[in-house]
Design a protein around this motif. Sequence first.
Motif, mmCIF file in Angstrom:
data_model
loop_
_atom_site.group_PDB
_atom_site.id
_atom_site.type_symbol
_atom_site.label_atom_id
_atom_site.label_comp_id
_atom_site.label_asym_id
_atom_site.label_seq_id
_atom_site.Cartn_x
_atom_site.Cartn_y
_atom_site.Cartn_z
ATOM 1 N N PHE A 52 0.869 -1.175 0.000
ATOM 2 C CA PHE A 52 0.000 0.000 0.000
ATOM 3 C C PHE A 52 0.905 1.224 0.000
ATOM 4 N N GLY A 53 0.994 1.868 -1.143
ATOM 5 C CA GLY A 53 1.849 3.032 -1.259
ATOM 6 C C GLY A 53 3.287 2.681 -0.945
ATOM 7 N N ALA A 54 3.878 3.405 -0.003
ATOM 8 C CA ALA A 54 5.289 3.200 0.358
ATOM 9 C C ALA A 54 5.475 2.086 1.373
ATOM 10 N N PHE A 55 4.402 1.369 1.715
ATOM 11 C CA PHE A 55 4.452 0.371 2.778
ATOM 12 C C PHE A 55 4.268 -1.034 2.201
ATOM 13 N N ASP A 56 5.251 -1.873 2.432
ATOM 14 C CA ASP A 56 5.185 -3.291 2.072
ATOM 15 C C ASP A 56 4.815 -4.049 3.344
ATOM 16 N N GLY A 114 13.073 1.865 6.982
ATOM 17 C CA GLY A 114 13.238 0.915 8.073
ATOM 18 C C GLY A 114 12.046 -0.010 8.181
ATOM 19 N N THR A 115 12.145 -0.947 9.125
ATOM 20 C CA THR A 115 11.098 -1.961 9.305
ATOM 21 C C THR A 115 10.492 -1.852 10.695
ATOM 22 N N VAL A 116 9.201 -2.184 10.772
ATOM 23 C CA VAL A 116 8.470 -2.168 12.037
ATOM 24 C C VAL A 116 7.660 -3.461 12.132
ATOM 25 N N LEU A 117 7.749 -4.130 13.265
ATOM 26 C CA LEU A 117 6.861 -5.266 13.545
ATOM 27 C C LEU A 117 5.901 -4.855 14.644
ATOM 28 N N HIS A 118 4.611 -4.841 14.314
ATOM 29 C CA HIS A 118 3.556 -4.538 15.285
ATOM 30 C C HIS A 118 2.865 -5.857 15.609
ATOM 31 N N THR A 119 2.956 -6.295 16.859
ATOM 32 C CA THR A 119 2.432 -7.620 17.213
ATOM 33 C C THR A 119 0.917 -7.659 17.310
ATOM 34 N N PHE A 129 8.476 -15.222 13.004
ATOM 35 C CA PHE A 129 9.175 -14.257 13.850
ATOM 36 C C PHE A 129 10.689 -14.423 13.728
ATOM 37 N N ALA A 130 11.156 -15.676 13.756
ATOM 38 C CA ALA A 130 12.598 -15.919 13.656
ATOM 39 C C ALA A 130 13.138 -15.448 12.308
ATOM 40 N N ARG A 131 12.393 -15.702 11.259
ATOM 41 C CA ARG A 131 12.817 -15.258 9.917
ATOM 42 C C ARG A 131 12.905 -13.742 9.861
ATOM 43 N N LEU A 132 11.909 -13.060 10.436
ATOM 44 C CA LEU A 132 11.928 -11.598 10.436
ATOM 45 C C LEU A 132 13.083 -11.075 11.297
ATOM 46 N N GLY A 133 13.362 -11.802 12.386
ATOM 47 C CA GLY A 133 14.499 -11.411 13.207
ATOM 48 C C GLY A 133 15.806 -11.476 12.442
ATOM 49 N N GLU A 134 15.941 -12.504 11.601
ATOM 50 C CA GLU A 134 17.138 -12.615 10.777
ATOM 51 C C GLU A 134 17.203 -11.491 9.750
ATOM 52 N N GLU A 135 16.048 -11.113 9.210
ATOM 53 C CA GLU A 135 16.025 -10.018 8.234
ATOM 54 C C GLU A 135 16.363 -8.697 8.903
ATOM 55 N N GLY A 136 15.863 -8.513 10.124
ATOM 56 C CA GLY A 136 16.145 -7.282 10.858
ATOM 57 C C GLY A 136 14.887 -6.506 11.193
ATOM 58 N N VAL A 137 14.595 -6.394 12.481
ATOM 59 C CA VAL A 137 13.449 -5.618 12.962
ATOM 60 C C VAL A 137 13.994 -4.329 13.564
ATOM 61 N N ASP A 138 13.772 -3.225 12.873
ATOM 62 C CA ASP A 138 14.286 -1.949 13.367
ATOM 63 C C ASP A 138 13.504 -1.444 14.580
ATOM 64 N N LEU A 139 12.177 -1.671 14.572
ATOM 65 C CA LEU A 139 11.343 -1.226 15.688
ATOM 66 C C LEU A 139 10.293 -2.289 15.968
ATOM 67 N N LEU A 140 10.249 -2.759 17.185
ATOM 68 C CA LEU A 140 9.240 -3.721 17.621
ATOM 69 C C LEU A 140 8.218 -3.004 18.493
ATOM 70 N N MET A 141 6.971 -2.981 18.045
ATOM 71 C CA MET A 141 5.861 -2.430 18.824
ATOM 72 C C MET A 141 5.103 -3.633 19.383
ATOM 73 N N VAL A 142 5.204 -3.835 20.696
ATOM 74 C CA VAL A 142 4.818 -5.121 21.268
ATOM 75 C C VAL A 142 3.819 -4.968 22.414
ATOM 76 N N ASP A 143 2.837 -5.855 22.436
ATOM 77 C CA ASP A 143 1.779 -5.927 23.439
ATOM 78 C C ASP A 143 2.370 -5.979 24.847
ATOM 79 N N SER A 144 1.880 -5.096 25.745
ATOM 80 C CA SER A 144 2.444 -4.989 27.097
ATOM 81 C C SER A 144 1.486 -5.423 28.200
ATOM 82 N N THR A 145 0.287 -5.822 27.881
ATOM 83 C CA THR A 145 -0.770 -5.997 28.875
ATOM 84 C C THR A 145 -0.355 -6.874 30.051
ATOM 85 N N ASN A 146 0.332 -7.978 29.772
ATOM 86 C CA ASN A 146 0.694 -8.922 30.837
ATOM 87 C C ASN A 146 2.192 -8.888 31.158
#
Length: 560
Positions: free
Chosen positions: A137-141, A164-169, A189-206
Amino acid sequence: MSAALRTPPRLAPDTLRVTPLGGLGDIGRNMAALEVDGQILLIDCGVLFPEDDHPGVDLILPGFEVIADRLDDVVGLVLTHGHEDHIGAVPYLLRQRRDIPLIGSRLTLALVREKLREHRLRDTEYRTVEDGQRVTFGAFDLEFIAVNHSIPDALAVFVRTAAGTVLHTGDFKMDQLPLDGRITDLRAFARLGEEGVDLLMVDSTNAEVPGFTTPERDIAPALERVFARSTQRLIVACFASHVHRVQQVLDAAVSHGRKVVYVGRSMVRNMKVASDLGYLHVPGNTLIELKDIENHRPEDVVIISTGSQGEPLSALSRMANREHPVIDLERGDTVVLASSLIPGNENAVYRVINGLAKLGATVVHKGNAMVHVSGHASAGELLYCYNILRPRNVMPVHGEVRHLIANGALAEATGVPADRVVLAEDGTVVDLARGRARVVGQVDCGYIFVDGSTVGDVSETALTDRRILGEEGFISVVAVVNTRSGRLISGPDIHARGFHEDATVFDPVAGQITRALEDALGDGVTDTQRLQQVIRRTIGRWVNTSYRRRPMIVPTVVTV
C-alpha cells in the motif's frame, strides 16, 4: 514518560515516523500512525470504554484529530483483530473519509462490516489478507503473521519501508495448544528477526505477569464443574467477540443436554458472523431464541450474555437490577463471569456481582474459579519473543504506564540498550532513521468523547461539571436588585438538588447573602456578573465551612 508538548520537526527523507494515537497508558483506543514519504499507514482504530469519572460518555476515541487534515495521505488502515478496543472507532474515522482501505483478516473485516452497516456506512474498500501474505500500500510493504489471541484470525503486521522496518504484534500470546489449532508463528518471527526488525511495537498488557499465560484448554475442567453443579438456569457472561469462550460454553452445553440462547445485540451479531464464516461450530438443534426461553425448563438452558464488564445497559446488569424484559433471575441460578477485569471497570463489575448475589444467584468468576485466561503474552513469552526477534529498538504498546515500563525492562533484560527502549505515551512522535528510533516531539492526542450522537463536543470542563453535579449537588440562588436605589427587592431564593433534603438549612446563609449584596450595592457595584460573584463567594464559603462540600453554584441576579 511524560514529555512537554512540542511540535515535531518536518519529517526528513529516509525517515519513518511513528505516532501512537491511543493505547499507551490505557487498555483501549489502540491506534498508531506510521508515516514515510508523505504517506500514512494506520494500525488499528479502537475505542476505550468510559469509567466512573466519565459521566454521560458512551465511548472514548483515539486522537485521530491529529491527522484530520491529512486523511487524504492515508493509504490504508490495518486492523490486527476484531476486538472493540481495536476496531470500535472505525465508523467514526470513516465519517471523515469514507474510502480509507480497511486491511485485515476475514473474521476481522466481517465484524467491521456489520459495525459499519449499523452506522449506515457503505462504499468501503475491504482488503482481506491472510497470514503469510504480503501486500503493498503506497510506500508500505506489509507482511502478515499469524498470532494467537482470544479471538480467531488475529494478525501481527511487519511493515517494510525504505526508511526501516516495524513489527507490530497486535494483541497476542503463545498458547501452544489453542482451541482452533492456530499458534503464533514463531518461525516467521525468527525469519523476520534474521532479516532485521528496526522497531518492535509489542503488546504490554501482561508484562508484569511472570511465566507463561495459561492455555485456553485449561478452562474446560472448571466449566465442566460449573455445569455439573448447576441445577437451575446458567448464565455465562463474556466479551461479545470471544469466539473461543463461546465455543467452549456451547460444547459444554451440548454435553449436558442444555439449549443455548444468546442475549445482547452485539453477542447475537458477532456469533452469527463467526458461525457463518466457520469460526464457531454450533451443533444442530442447540440454539433457541430468547422469546422461546420460557418454553424450556431453567435447568435445560444456558444463556450466553454480554455485560461481563458491568456495563450499565448490558443484559447482565439489567438482570442484576431486575430490569431485563425477559430474564428474571431466581435464587439458585448460576452466573459465570468468563472474562478478565479491564482496569477501571472494577467498581462496575463488583456492583453487578453484588446485585446478582443479593438475588440469590451463585456467581462464579476468575477470583474463585479458573473460568477465564488472558489473551495476552506474559513475561516469559515476551522474553522469548525478544530473544527470537532481537529488535534494534522497542516501543511497548497496549497497556497502562506500569505495563509499558515493565515491558521495557524485559526488553533491556534481553540485551536491548536502554536508550533504544522508547517508553512513549499517546501523541509521542518517534522518528526511525538509519536503524535508530528517537523521540522528536509530542502532539496533543487527548480523548475524543462520544456522548449519544455527538462526537467531540464534550470537553473536560463539561465532564468536571457533570462530576460535581453527580457527587456534590447543585445550588441555585436568585436575587432581584434595584441598582438605582441600591436595594435588594426580592430574594435571595435558594434551591438545591442533590445537596440537602431540608430547604431550611439555607436559612442562616440567606441573611449573609442579603448583607453581602446590600454592602456591594452600597459600594456602587451594579454589574450583574460582579453581584453574582458576591453570591457565589458567600454561599460557597458557607457550604465549605458548614458541610465540607463543593456543589455547583449557579447565582442569578435580576436588575430592575
